[in-house]
Design a protein around this motif. Structure first.
Motif, PDB file in Angstrom:
ATOM      1  N   GLY A 204      -4.083  44.581  -7.060  1.00  9.38           N
ATOM      2  CA  GLY A 204      -4.070  44.767  -5.613  1.00  9.38           C
ATOM      3  C   GLY A 204      -2.747  44.389  -4.979  1.00  9.38           C
ATOM      4  N   ASP A 205      -2.076  43.376  -5.537  1.00  8.80           N
ATOM      5  CA  ASP A 205      -0.786  42.958  -4.980  1.00  8.80           C
ATOM      6  C   ASP A 205       0.277  44.042  -5.128  1.00  8.80           C
TER       7      ASP A 205
ATOM      8  N   TYR B 212     -11.715  46.297  11.477  1.00  7.05           N
ATOM      9  CA  TYR B 212     -11.485  47.024  10.221  1.00  7.05           C
ATOM     10  C   TYR B 212     -11.654  48.524  10.386  1.00  7.05           C
TER      11      TYR B 212
ATOM     12  N   LEU C 298      -5.858  41.591   1.132  1.00  6.37           N
ATOM     13  CA  LEU C 298      -6.805  40.560   1.561  1.00  6.37           C
ATOM     14  C   LEU C 298      -7.878  40.306   0.502  1.00  6.37           C
ATOM     15  N   SER C 299      -8.296  41.355  -0.184  1.00  6.66           N
ATOM     16  CA  SER C 299      -9.257  41.252  -1.281  1.00  6.66           C
ATOM     17  C   SER C 299      -9.045  42.454  -2.189  1.00  6.66           C
ATOM     18  N   ALA C 300      -9.950  42.649  -3.128  1.00  3.17           N
ATOM     19  CA  ALA C 300      -9.804  43.783  -4.045  1.00  3.17           C
ATOM     20  C   ALA C 300     -10.017  45.111  -3.342  1.00  3.17           C
ATOM     21  N   THR C 301     -10.681  45.073  -2.170  1.00  2.00           N
ATOM     22  CA  THR C 301     -11.006  46.332  -1.471  1.00  2.00           C
ATOM     23  C   THR C 301     -10.488  46.376  -0.046  1.00  2.00           C
ATOM     24  N   SER C 302      -9.688  45.401   0.378  1.00  2.54           N
ATOM     25  CA  SER C 302      -9.180  45.431   1.757  1.00  2.54           C
ATOM     26  C   SER C 302      -7.736  44.967   1.815  1.00  2.54           C
TER      27      SER C 302
END
Length: 167
Positions: free
Chosen positions: A102-103, A121, A155-159
């Protein structure tokens, strides 16, 4: 010619055994430092099969005799064994690409596909390792559908957090 065909078939049997008992010869000859992989069952099977079948071809198609047929078989067997060894080494030590994370999205461009309200969102379409990825997105300013954005943070794996592209 019959002996050569028998040797070639024996090589195929060795190959079948290699598929069933993978790594057996490597374990038996583990202490012979420089021979790592050279005495693997696929390499031995390639050598023996090529020796037998090439010997059968030379013996059956020419009148040269057993010694030249054996010499041709050994030469072809060495080539087949070496190629098998090199191919297996390239498969074992080829490595793979690093898995994208994700990064890796940070700093990349994207497009808003669902409007993002201020401090709420929406959704963006970004690219991770060349593949389109649809992610939830948060922005400090409202962004309408179709806006181009930069990814600021994962922010997370999906956001992700995004900001608008300033033209």
């Amino acid at each position: 010619m019959g002996w050569f065909l028998g040797i070639g078939i024996a090589g195929l049997v060795v190959l079948a055994l290699g598929l069933l008992f993978d790594g057996v010869l490597e374990g038996l000859f583990d202490g012979l430092g420089g021979l790592d992989g050279l005495l693997s069952l696929p390499v031995v099977a390639g050598f023996v099969s090529m020796l037998g079948f090439t010997g059968a071809i030379v013996s059956g198609t020419t009148d040269l005799g057993t010694v030249p047929a054996t010499a041709a078989g050994v030469a072809a067997g060495v080539v087949a064994g070496w190629l098998t060894w090199k191919f297996s080494q390239s498969l074992l030590h080829g490595g793979t690409s690093v898995t994208p994370r994700g990064d890796d999205l940070i700093g990349g461009a994207g497009t808003v596909v669902t409007a993002i309200p201020a401090d709420g969102y929406g959704e963006v379409l970004a690219y991770l390792a060349g593949q389109p990825v649809k992610l939830a997105a948060k922005s400090s300013v409202a962004l309408p559908r179709g806006s181009r954005v930069w990814v600021e943070a994962a922010l997370s794996a999906t956001s992700v957090a995004v900001r608008p592209v300033e033209d």
